[in-house]
Scaffold this active site. Structure first.
Site, PDB file in Angstrom:
ATOM      1  N   TRP A  79      45.941  39.307  35.855  1.00 19.90           N
ATOM      2  CA  TRP A  79      47.257  39.885  36.141  1.00 19.90           C
ATOM      3  C   TRP A  79      47.728  39.604  37.554  1.00 19.90           C
ATOM      4  CZ3 TRP A  79      46.192  42.667  40.345  1.00 19.90           C
ATOM      5  CH2 TRP A  79      44.902  43.159  40.480  1.00 19.90           C
ATOM      6  N   ASN A  80      46.844  39.140  38.449  1.00 23.02           N
ATOM      7  CA  ASN A  80      47.273  39.107  39.858  1.00 23.02           C
ATOM      8  C   ASN A  80      48.242  37.971  40.174  1.00 23.02           C
ATOM      9  OD1 ASN A  80      45.194  37.260  39.671  1.00 23.02           O
ATOM     10  ND2 ASN A  80      44.263  37.809  41.621  1.00 23.02           N
ATOM     11  N   GLU A 127      37.348  30.051  37.387  1.00 26.22           N
ATOM     12  CA  GLU A 127      37.841  30.445  38.716  1.00 26.22           C
ATOM     13  C   GLU A 127      37.567  31.937  38.830  1.00 26.22           C
ATOM     14  OE1 GLU A 127      39.028  28.546  41.021  1.00 26.22           O
ATOM     15  OE2 GLU A 127      39.570  26.696  39.982  1.00 26.22           O
ATOM     16  N   CYS A 138      41.987  36.495  44.817  1.00 30.43           N
ATOM     17  CA  CYS A 138      40.582  36.075  44.870  1.00 30.43           C
ATOM     18  C   CYS A 138      40.245  35.447  46.213  1.00 30.43           C
ATOM     19  CB  CYS A 138      40.300  35.100  43.748  1.00 30.43           C
ATOM     20  SG  CYS A 138      41.456  33.737  43.748  1.00 30.43           S
ATOM     21  N   GLU A 193      34.048  42.648  46.060  1.00 35.18           N
ATOM     22  CA  GLU A 193      35.446  42.285  46.270  1.00 35.18           C
ATOM     23  C   GLU A 193      36.254  43.585  46.353  1.00 35.18           C
ATOM     24  OE1 GLU A 193      36.693  40.000  42.910  1.00 35.18           O
ATOM     25  OE2 GLU A 193      37.699  38.538  44.158  1.00 35.18           O
ATOM     26  N   GLU A 232      41.120  23.228  40.416  1.00 36.78           N
ATOM     27  CA  GLU A 232      42.489  23.261  39.889  1.00 36.78           C
ATOM     28  C   GLU A 232      43.419  22.700  40.950  1.00 36.78           C
ATOM     29  OE1 GLU A 232      42.976  27.354  38.388  1.00 36.78           O
ATOM     30  OE2 GLU A 232      42.335  26.597  36.442  1.00 36.78           O
TER      31      GLU A 232
HETATM   32  P1  NAP Z   1      38.927  40.436  34.545  1.00 37.21           P
HETATM   33  O1  NAP Z   1      38.671  41.839  34.244  1.00 37.21           O
HETATM   34  O2  NAP Z   1      37.810  39.467  34.480  1.00 37.21           O
HETATM   35  O3  NAP Z   1      40.114  39.987  33.555  1.00 37.21           O
HETATM   36  C1  NAP Z   1      40.645  38.690  33.552  1.00 37.21           C
HETATM   37  C2  NAP Z   1      41.085  38.351  32.149  1.00 37.21           C
HETATM   38  O4  NAP Z   1      39.957  38.352  31.292  1.00 37.21           O
HETATM   39  C3  NAP Z   1      42.076  39.344  31.557  1.00 37.21           C
HETATM   40  O5  NAP Z   1      42.993  38.635  30.750  1.00 37.21           O
HETATM   41  C4  NAP Z   1      41.175  40.221  30.719  1.00 37.21           C
HETATM   42  O6  NAP Z   1      41.828  40.908  29.682  1.00 37.21           O
HETATM   43  C5  NAP Z   1      40.193  39.196  30.186  1.00 37.21           C
HETATM   44  N1  NAP Z   1      38.933  39.749  29.710  1.00 37.21           N
HETATM   45  C6  NAP Z   1      38.219  40.792  30.211  1.00 37.21           C
HETATM   46  N2  NAP Z   1      37.099  40.995  29.472  1.00 37.21           N
HETATM   47  C7  NAP Z   1      37.113  40.056  28.488  1.00 37.21           C
HETATM   48  C8  NAP Z   1      36.234  39.735  27.415  1.00 37.21           C
HETATM   49  N3  NAP Z   1      35.108  40.430  27.182  1.00 37.21           N
HETATM   50  N4  NAP Z   1      36.563  38.719  26.596  1.00 37.21           N
HETATM   51  C9  NAP Z   1      37.682  38.022  26.802  1.00 37.21           C
HETATM   52  N5  NAP Z   1      38.558  38.264  27.791  1.00 37.21           N
HETATM   53  C10 NAP Z   1      38.271  39.274  28.640  1.00 37.21           C
HETATM   54  O7  NAP Z   1      39.556  40.229  35.974  1.00 37.21           O
HETATM   55  P2  NAP Z   1      40.682  41.105  36.676  1.00 37.21           P
HETATM   56  O8  NAP Z   1      40.032  42.228  37.365  1.00 37.21           O
HETATM   57  O9  NAP Z   1      41.792  41.401  35.763  1.00 37.21           O
HETATM   58  O10 NAP Z   1      41.214  40.007  37.697  1.00 37.21           O
HETATM   59  C11 NAP Z   1      40.791  39.963  38.982  1.00 37.21           C
HETATM   60  C12 NAP Z   1      39.612  39.019  39.155  1.00 37.21           C
HETATM   61  O11 NAP Z   1      40.060  37.676  38.996  1.00 37.21           O
HETATM   62  C13 NAP Z   1      39.038  39.081  40.540  1.00 37.21           C
HETATM   63  O12 NAP Z   1      37.645  39.039  40.513  1.00 37.21           O
HETATM   64  C14 NAP Z   1      39.586  37.828  41.214  1.00 37.21           C
HETATM   65  O13 NAP Z   1      38.825  37.373  42.278  1.00 37.21           O
HETATM   66  C15 NAP Z   1      39.600  36.880  40.072  1.00 37.21           C
HETATM   67  N6  NAP Z   1      40.537  35.786  40.340  1.00 37.21           N
HETATM   68  C16 NAP Z   1      40.017  34.562  40.622  1.00 37.21           C
HETATM   69  C17 NAP Z   1      40.864  33.520  40.920  1.00 37.21           C
HETATM   70  C18 NAP Z   1      40.313  32.177  41.248  1.00 37.21           C
HETATM   71  O14 NAP Z   1      41.070  31.217  41.195  1.00 37.21           O
HETATM   72  N7  NAP Z   1      39.048  32.039  41.582  1.00 37.21           N
HETATM   73  C19 NAP Z   1      42.243  33.707  40.908  1.00 37.21           C
HETATM   74  C20 NAP Z   1      42.745  34.973  40.614  1.00 37.21           C
HETATM   75  C21 NAP Z   1      41.857  35.992  40.320  1.00 37.21           C
HETATM   76  P3  NAP Z   1      41.762  42.544  29.666  1.00 37.21           P
HETATM   77  O15 NAP Z   1      42.402  42.956  30.938  1.00 37.21           O
HETATM   78  O16 NAP Z   1      42.478  42.932  28.448  1.00 37.21           O
HETATM   79  O17 NAP Z   1      40.312  42.930  29.643  1.00 37.21           O
END
Ligand code: NAP
Length: 490
Positions: free
Chosen positions: A160-161, A260, A294, A391, A468
């Site tokens: 979502w970010n 990522e 991130c 984080e 990417e």
């Molecule tokens: P998250 O909980 O891992 O969720 C990311 C996505 O994965 C959402 O669409 C989520 O849907 C889905 N998801 C969660 N559990 C799942 C499962 N068991 N099976 C399939 N899909 C699943 O991450 P977040 O907290 O929303 O996002 C923040 C994280 O993203 C941070 O750690 C940040 O560092 C990282 N990030 C990394 C980058 C990069 O380029 N390295 C860029 C941006 C963000 P639901 O919400 O419905 O669970």
């Protein structure tokens, strides 16, 4: 389509509440609410897809892929160019949708829309440059070739970010390479993803080439996307914990995987640094998207001799940040995405202060209430505190003093993460030494913002696999096929 949504935009057709599969806008028997995190107001009820729709999307993408790949690269490039131009033309509406569902200030949302569009522009151009090789043959009468061909159906799950750019930087190289694409956006921000689909459709992206699965059933939909044999590549942006799980799921069909994931970015300030420039870089790195990126600096490692002056200067700047609804002019920090996100920040700050960290400014929820958190500076943090190991994903600066270069680098690298790192110094030799020694995929020297579609973005260690953007970004969506062509005579 949502007719009563409180989001004010010019082109109402950009606001969609259905999923998009095989070029068809589909409703579902169930819906889920999308809320504005600044006000709590409901913006839309969106179709809640499940495994059945996801399987249909995979079939549609598989059916569409050979014809899409068979088009000339120039044709695909022209369609991507139109998509890019339509996004740029719709930037105000797309930014308003993003601020409404995600909370970031409108100017930042517009910046993300243009950043996201830039990947479509860049990879549309790169489509024409997926060159293969002719390898000098060891024998006469035989030619050795390495062709680069599209992987096939690509599935993606995004957070979502960055509701727009995390999708375009996967979809653009995938489509440019001749792959078809299915994305499951985060349930907090499906409207930005669906608006991208409206514009893809208008740009002439063929049926089944770009599909969007809005859902609250992440694990069920994720199982299809990671385990379906027709999906040949899986690309994920999100947390490290979920990335590990999805990578394991992809093992059953040996999919290509790009990840990522999370970071724990160190921001090093050396004694010879331009402290005013370091403060500007620190604000940009830490407070963009209210600290919810991130690559946000998570630990400020500051040389002991300048720690007091840097902390003082930074605290003055941080205390002056204007917090509020992202639609209000002048606001530079919006709400956090959810109550859960605020509680995590509260827990980390409480733990740090209980162990001796000192609140220089902020340190609590903002007076606006809701999910607003005050911009915060904590001094006297130690590397052992949880706030320095996890984080934060919120607007909190943690300041940790260090003695010398070796101390700084050891602390910076003491984490399982390896996404982004930053260092401020005016000494060229030190800058080079530090850049080489930091175990990170990306290093900003005297720069707090480093993301661009032109450069390879990605992490090492537990921060991810793959890159990417840049010319390397399209490789993630191409296979290399070796052809030995014999019987050529001679
Ligand atoms: P998250 O909980 O891992 O969720 C990311 C996505 O994965 C959402 O669409 C989520 O849907 C889905 N998801 C969660 N559990 C799942 C499962 N068991 N099976 C399939 N899909 C699943 O991450 P977040 O907290 O929303 O996002 C923040 C994280 O993203 C941070 O750690 C940040 O560092 C990282 N990030 C990394 C980058 C990069 O380029 N390295 C860029 C941006 C963000 P639901 O919400 O419905 O669970």
């Amino acid at each position: 389509m949502t007719s009563h949504s409180p989001v004010v935009i010019t082109d109402r057709a950009l606001l969609c509440d259905r999923g998009f599969i095989d070029g068809v806008w589909l409703a579902a028997s169930k819906t889920f609410a999308v809320h504005n995190p600044a006000s709590g107001v409901e913006l839309a009820q969106v179709a809640d897809f499940g495994p059945t729709e996801t399987t249909a999307a995979v079939a549609a993408a598989a059916h569409a892929q050979p014809a899409w790949a068979a088009r000339t690269a120039k044709d695909r490039s022209a369609i991507l160019r139109r998509w890019f131009e339509l996004i740029v033309a719709a930037q105000d509406d797309l930014a308003a949708i993003m601020t409404a569902e995600q909370g970031k200030p409108l100017a930042e949302a517009r910046g993300e829309v243009l950043f996201g569009a830039a990947f479509i522009e860049w990879f549309g151009e790169e489509a024409k440059r997926t060159y293969g090789e002719v390898i000098p043959s060891p024998v006469r009468g035989r030619q050795l070739l390495a062709l680069r061909q599209p992987v096939g159906v690509v599935a993606a799950i995004t957070p979502w970010n960055f509701p727009n750019a995390m999708i375009t930087r996967k979809a653009a190289p995938a489509l440019a390479a001749g792959c078809t694409f299915i994305v499951k956006p985060a349930p907090e921000t499906p409207l930005s993803a669906l608006a991208l689909a409206v514009l893809a459709e208008r740009a002439g992206v063929p049926l089944g080439v770009f599909n969007v699965i809005p859902t609250t059933r992440a694990s069920e939909v994720g199982s299809v996307l990671t385990e379906h044999p027709l999906v040949r590549k899986f690309s994920f942006t999100g947390s490290t914990a979920v990335g590990k799980l999805l990578m394991a799921q992809c093992a059953s069909t040996v999919k290509r995987v790009s990840l990522e994931l999370g970071g724990n970015a160190p921001f090093l300030v050396f004694d010879d640094a331009d402290l005013d420039a370091a403060v500007v870089g620190a604000l940009a790195s830490k407070f963009r998207n209210a600290g919810q990126t991130c690559v946000c600096a998570n630990r400020f490692l500051v040389q002991s001799s300048v720690v007091d002056s840097f902390t003082r200067k930074l605290a003055v700047a941080v205390a002056a940040l204007t917090v509020g609804d992202g639609m209000t002019p002048g606001v530079v920090q919006g709400p956090l995405i959810s109550e859960r996100a605020v509680q995590k920040v509260e827990r980390l700050v409480a733990d740090a202060t209980a162990q001796g960290a000192r609140v220089v400014c902020g340190g609590a929820r903002h007076a606006l209430g809701g999910t607003f958190y005050a911009p915060t500076v904590l001094a006297g943090v130690t590397p052992a505190m949880t706030i320095a190991r996890e984080e934060i994903f919120g607007p909190v600066v943690t300041i940790i003093p260090f003695a010398d270069d070796a101390d700084a680098i050891a602390m910076a690298n003491d984490t399982p993460f390896g996404l982004a790192a930053y260092a401020y110094t005016r000494d060229l030799a030190r800058a080079w030494r530090v850049a080489e020694a930091l175990e990170y995929g990306m290093v900003g020297i005297n720069e707090g913002i480093i993301s661009t579609e032109l450069a390879p973005f990605g992490g090492i260690k537990e921060s991810g696999i793959g890159r990417e953007g840049a010319r390397q970004g399209i490789d993630e969506y191409l296979e290399i096929k070796y052809v030995a062509m014999g019987g050529l005579g001679g």
